[in-house]
Scaffold this motif. Structure first.
Motif, mmCIF file in Angstrom:
data_model
loop_
_atom_site.group_PDB
_atom_site.id
_atom_site.type_symbol
_atom_site.label_atom_id
_atom_site.label_comp_id
_atom_site.label_asym_id
_atom_site.label_seq_id
_atom_site.Cartn_x
_atom_site.Cartn_y
_atom_site.Cartn_z
ATOM 1 N N PHE A 35 -14.749 -70.038 14.617
ATOM 2 C CA PHE A 35 -15.796 -69.024 14.520
ATOM 3 C C PHE A 35 -16.965 -69.480 13.651
ATOM 4 O O PHE A 35 -17.986 -68.801 13.598
ATOM 5 C CB PHE A 35 -15.221 -67.727 13.946
ATOM 6 C CG PHE A 35 -14.475 -66.882 14.935
ATOM 7 C CD1 PHE A 35 -15.119 -65.865 15.636
ATOM 8 C CD2 PHE A 35 -13.133 -67.103 15.187
ATOM 9 C CE1 PHE A 35 -14.431 -65.075 16.543
ATOM 10 C CE2 PHE A 35 -12.429 -66.326 16.097
ATOM 11 C CZ PHE A 35 -13.076 -65.313 16.786
ATOM 12 N N GLU A 36 -16.771 -70.603 12.945
ATOM 13 C CA GLU A 36 -17.767 -71.082 11.965
ATOM 14 C C GLU A 36 -18.120 -69.957 10.998
ATOM 15 O O GLU A 36 -19.288 -69.723 10.666
ATOM 16 C CB GLU A 36 -19.018 -71.613 12.669
ATOM 17 C CG GLU A 36 -18.749 -72.810 13.577
ATOM 18 C CD GLU A 36 -20.005 -73.322 14.272
ATOM 19 O OE1 GLU A 36 -21.047 -72.626 14.204
ATOM 20 O OE2 GLU A 36 -19.947 -74.405 14.868
ATOM 21 N N ALA A 37 -17.086 -69.264 10.549
ATOM 22 C CA ALA A 37 -17.271 -68.074 9.708
ATOM 23 C C ALA A 37 -17.471 -68.461 8.246
ATOM 24 O O ALA A 37 -16.936 -69.465 7.768
ATOM 25 C CB ALA A 37 -16.069 -67.153 9.838
ATOM 26 N N GLN A 38 -18.212 -67.630 7.536
ATOM 27 C CA GLN A 38 -18.477 -67.873 6.118
ATOM 28 C C GLN A 38 -17.237 -67.649 5.254
ATOM 29 O O GLN A 38 -17.029 -68.338 4.261
ATOM 30 C CB GLN A 38 -19.607 -66.941 5.634
ATOM 31 C CG GLN A 38 -20.961 -67.242 6.244
ATOM 32 C CD GLN A 38 -22.012 -66.224 5.840
ATOM 33 O OE1 GLN A 38 -21.703 -65.192 5.243
ATOM 34 N NE2 GLN A 38 -23.258 -66.490 6.173
ATOM 35 N N LYS A 39 -16.426 -66.697 5.653
ATOM 36 C CA LYS A 39 -15.312 -66.289 4.799
ATOM 37 C C LYS A 39 -14.128 -65.871 5.666
ATOM 38 O O LYS A 39 -14.310 -65.281 6.730
ATOM 39 C CB LYS A 39 -15.759 -65.132 3.904
ATOM 40 C CG LYS A 39 -14.774 -64.700 2.838
ATOM 41 C CD LYS A 39 -15.436 -63.793 1.811
ATOM 42 C CE LYS A 39 -16.153 -62.605 2.405
ATOM 43 N NZ LYS A 39 -16.654 -61.663 1.390
ATOM 44 N N ALA A 40 -12.900 -66.207 5.211
ATOM 45 C CA ALA A 40 -11.712 -65.841 5.983
ATOM 46 C C ALA A 40 -10.512 -65.693 5.058
ATOM 47 O O ALA A 40 -10.446 -66.301 3.989
ATOM 48 C CB ALA A 40 -11.425 -66.890 7.055
ATOM 49 N N GLY A 41 -9.547 -64.895 5.472
ATOM 50 C CA GLY A 41 -8.297 -64.709 4.727
ATOM 51 C C GLY A 41 -7.259 -64.126 5.663
ATOM 52 O O GLY A 41 -7.576 -63.712 6.777
ATOM 53 N N HIS A 42 -5.998 -64.094 5.230
ATOM 54 C CA HIS A 42 -4.951 -63.559 6.098
ATOM 55 C C HIS A 42 -4.197 -62.414 5.425
ATOM 56 O O HIS A 42 -4.220 -62.269 4.210
ATOM 57 C CB HIS A 42 -3.962 -64.650 6.535
ATOM 58 C CG HIS A 42 -3.150 -65.239 5.418
ATOM 59 N ND1 HIS A 42 -2.111 -64.567 4.812
ATOM 60 C CD2 HIS A 42 -3.223 -66.448 4.788
ATOM 61 C CE1 HIS A 42 -1.571 -65.330 3.881
ATOM 62 N NE2 HIS A 42 -2.236 -66.469 3.828
ATOM 63 N N ALA A 43 -3.524 -61.630 6.257
ATOM 64 C CA ALA A 43 -2.801 -60.454 5.758
ATOM 65 C C ALA A 43 -1.298 -60.717 5.779
ATOM 66 O O ALA A 43 -0.584 -60.212 6.640
ATOM 67 C CB ALA A 43 -3.141 -59.233 6.599
ATOM 68 N N GLY A 44 -0.818 -61.518 4.833
ATOM 69 C CA GLY A 44 0.613 -61.738 4.719
ATOM 70 C C GLY A 44 1.060 -63.094 5.216
ATOM 71 O O GLY A 44 0.965 -63.383 6.405
ATOM 72 N N THR A 45 1.553 -63.930 4.304
ATOM 73 C CA THR A 45 1.996 -65.277 4.644
ATOM 74 C C THR A 45 3.150 -65.249 5.642
ATOM 75 O O THR A 45 4.044 -64.424 5.567
ATOM 76 C CB THR A 45 2.450 -66.020 3.368
ATOM 77 O OG1 THR A 45 1.343 -66.075 2.460
ATOM 78 C CG2 THR A 45 2.898 -67.435 3.692
#
Length: 303
Positions: A35-45
């Motif tokens: 996505f060439e996104a500026q920021k990313a994170g996940h919801a639960g390993t």
């Protein structure tokens, strides 16, 4: 002068069907690059050996991650009796064996003991921090890792298949902090046997389920076709359990400045607690409803 952020201002959720062998961090990196996104994170390993639902938040959706993390999760897992490992899964070293292979009836008889609010000791090979270090790093270095038991909630636990005398397939619906590997380990012990997980799939995280999921291959195809946006869930997708408050243009301006607004309408006196505000279909802020007012705690910026 304000430093320009790298990447594109992409906002929303990708409900990834994570493949086996990939870490959650690697999965987030792969989606962020596509996505060439500026920021990313996940919801639960999700463990590398596990597959299934890994919700990945892009841009302003990262502000809603805690709501997805706190949501109920569902798993389908296969456990093998007769062997316990130090990781509680098939990757670990054998630490104990047993010749006891419980019957279907015996397995079903102990499942109520693992339903409801129960105490669970997390696996030594887990991401829990011990004196600032990850437990799995200490365990891999050969150090003895002793983790304190934690209270967790298992809403539902059922046996769905038993392919052979040493293998059982179960499904679980549980709350935050539950380790399925530890659940299998403890079930084995309760049956006078030994057990470890040989397959694990997460089928739901909060409102995100398998029907909403997408595989990496499909994301790559969409990227080549210039259609990634069609696979993006809205920012507020993680907020299914929260009431949404529709506001007018004047209140929208106030919320953008972080200012509280009055809640109008017949429901105003009875609404209290966490909520989100939106204007013309776009989420504006997360906040608290209290005494007829909405007080923003997180303001969204889609610029």
């Amino acid at each position: 002068m304000t430093r320009r952020k790298k990447g594109n201002p992409v906002h929303g959720w990708v409900v990834l069907d994570k493949p086996m062998g990939m870490t959650s961090t690697q999965a987030v990196g792969a989606v962020r690059r596509l996505f060439e996104a500026q920021k990313a994170g996940h919801a639960g390993t999700l463990d590398p050996l596990a597959t299934g639902i890994l919700p990945i938040a892009l841009g302003e959706a990262t502000k809603t991650v805690p709501f997805a993390v706190d949501g109920e999760k569902a798993y389908r897992f296969t456990m093998r009796f007769g062997v316990e490992t130090d990781t509680d899964d098939a990757e670990g070293k054998v630490v104990r064996t047993s010749g006891v292979l419980p019957t279907l009836e015996e397995i079903e008889s102990v499942l109520p003991d693992f339903t409801g609010e129960i105490s669970q000791v997390p696996p030594a090979f887990s991401a829990i921090k011990v004196d600032g270090e990850r437990a799995y790093d200490l365990a891999r270095a050969g150090e003895a890792v002793v983790l304190e038991p934690r209270w967790i909630v298992v809403e539902d636990l059922r046996l769905v298949d038993m392919p052979d005398a040493a293998t059982a397939v179960l499904e679980a619906e549980c709350g935050k902090g539950t380790y399925v590997r530890a659940l299998a380990r403890d079930i084995g012990r309760a049956l006078g046997s030994a057990a470890h997980v040989i397959a694990l799939r997460r089928t739901r995280v909060g409102p995100f389920d398998e029907q909403m999921s997408v595989q990496l291959a499909a994301l790559h195809d969409a990227a080549e076709a210039g259609d990634l946006g069609s696979l993006l869930q809205p920012v507020e997708a993680a907020l299914d359990d929260l009431p949404g408050l529709s506001v007018g243009p004047g209140d929208a301006v106030s919320l953008a400045r972080g200012q509280a607004v009055l809640v109008r309408g017949r429901d105003a006196p009875v609404l209290n607690g966490a909520a989100y505000a939106h204007f013309k279909g776009r989420i504006l802020a997360l906040g608290e409803l209290e005494k007829g007012a909405f007080r923003p705690t997180r303001v969204f910026n889609f610029g």
